[in-house]
Design an enzyme around this catalytic site. Structure first.
Site, short mmCIF file in Angstrom:
data_model
loop_
_atom_site.label_atom_id
_atom_site.label_comp_id
_atom_site.label_asym_id
_atom_site.label_seq_id
_atom_site.Cartn_x
_atom_site.Cartn_y
_atom_site.Cartn_z
N ASP A 82 15.43 51.68 14.12
CA ASP A 82 16.12 50.54 14.76
C ASP A 82 17.22 50.88 15.52
O ASP A 82 17.97 51.66 15.27
CB ASP A 82 16.65 49.67 13.23
CG ASP A 82 17.27 48.43 13.53
OD1 ASP A 82 16.62 47.64 14.53
OD2 ASP A 82 18.33 48.06 12.83
N ASP A 104 17.13 50.21 21.94
CA ASP A 104 18.01 48.89 22.32
C ASP A 104 18.66 49.09 23.73
O ASP A 104 19.49 49.74 23.97
CB ASP A 104 19.13 48.63 21.21
CG ASP A 104 19.50 47.25 21.58
OD1 ASP A 104 19.69 46.68 22.70
OD2 ASP A 104 20.55 46.81 20.95
N HIS A 206 16.72 39.60 14.54
CA HIS A 206 17.64 40.47 13.96
C HIS A 206 18.75 39.47 13.40
O HIS A 206 18.99 38.33 13.54
CB HIS A 206 18.25 41.40 15.07
CG HIS A 206 17.40 42.54 15.60
ND1 HIS A 206 17.84 43.82 15.47
CD2 HIS A 206 16.14 42.35 15.96
CE1 HIS A 206 16.85 44.61 16.05
NE2 HIS A 206 15.68 43.78 16.55
P1 13P Z 1 22.23 42.25 9.41
O1 13P Z 1 23.03 43.17 9.33
O2 13P Z 1 22.96 40.79 9.83
O3 13P Z 1 21.38 41.87 8.17
O4 13P Z 1 21.40 42.47 10.70
C1 13P Z 1 20.24 43.38 10.51
C2 13P Z 1 19.69 43.84 11.82
O5 13P Z 1 19.45 43.11 12.42
C3 13P Z 1 19.37 45.33 12.06
O6 13P Z 1 19.11 45.41 13.22
#
Ligand code: 13P
Length: 278
Positions: A82, A104, A206
């Protein structure tokens, strides 16, 4: 069941008009809690970790554990990088067997975002891994203190971005933000509907922590197929640790470990049921 790439999970979710939960993990208890929730609900999930989190949870320790957990699970699980920040990290994740990656580049100008994302698509093609990218700027900031100001995804640009990059999934910005929302967000479902109309690939939301169940359902009805949950799991674990240790008469590491896994299990299970429209 097995370690799988992310793309077929999202396409299956598309057919069933639901979304797949992508749960961020930072230690063994989080991995165990998330996998047990997936197995108990008989639902595929995505285990993910963001590059900024590797400061606390190094890739060389997390990656083999995440991949192994997926391989041994009773349901299909994809393992995803991620918010990759560097091509080196994307490459390392692929080398460890991650079946999906995101870099990203959303803060770059459009041409830079397209060029960098194409480089990721090229790297991932060597292993068959799925590629997610972000267009527009999601608020908050995964794993850092600096806040990003939200820029909603432009639907017209989304169509071009999809075609030029060859990505498999697109993370959208529709008023969502990472971390705990100070006030309930007003998600731009009108923009999401437009993006869904002009793109063909699954869409990603997200900043799942703090979004209401009704908003999740509406987002799913408009093409969201992957929903990221991080803060809610980290907070659930931290709260459980605090509660457990404040009641603890003697040091009890094993009880604490079980309480941490259980807290993540409950949070993941709750979200899986919503994403399955239950
Ligand atoms: P949160 O921390 O708001 O749940 O977001 C998670 C996210 O989008 C990770 O990329």
């Amino acid at each position: 069941m097995a370690l799988v790439t992310m793309k077929p999970l999202l396409l299956q979710a598309e057919k069933e008009n639901r979304a797949v939960g992508a749960f961020s993990v930072g230690n063994m208890e989080m991995v165990m809690g998330a996998v047990r929730a997936a197995e108990d609900t008989n639902t595929p999930i995505i285990l993910q970790i963001a590059e900024k989190r590797l400061r606390n949870s190094p890739l060389e320790l997390m990656a083999p554990m995440m991949v192994s957990a997926a391989k041994h699970a009773k349901v299909d699980i994809a393992v995803h990088l991620d918010h990759g920040l560097t091509l080196e990290c994307v490459k390392a994740a692929l080398d460890y067997g991650f079946t999906s990656v995101m870099m990203d580049c959303s803060l770059l100008p459009l041409d830079g975002n397209i060029a960098q994302t194409k480089a990721v698509v090229c790297l991932a093609a060597a292993t068959g891994a799925t590629v997610e990218a972000e267009l527009g700027v999601v608020g908050g900031n995964e794993g850092d203190t600096a806040e990003h100001i939200i820029t909603c995804t432009d639907p017209a640009v989304a169509a071009r971005f999809e075609k030029e990059t060859g990505i498999d999934a697109l993370a959208v910005s529709i008023g969502n933000a990472h971390g705990n929302y100070p006030v309930l967000p007003e998600l731009r479902f009108d923009i999401l509907a437009e993006i869904d109309k002009v793109t063909e690939i699954p869409l990603v939301l997200h900043g799942g922590t703090g979004i209401t169940d009704d908003m999740f359902r509406k987002a799913i009805s408009l093409g969201i197929r992957k929903i990221n949950i991080a803060t809610a799991s980290f907070d659930a674990l931290a709260r459980a640790s605090k509660a457990f240790t404040s009641n603890m008469q003697q040091a009890d590491y094993f009880g604490l470990s079980a309480a941490n896994a259980e807290a993540v299990y409950e949070n993941v299970k709750r979200h899986i049921n919503v994403f399955n429209n239950k």
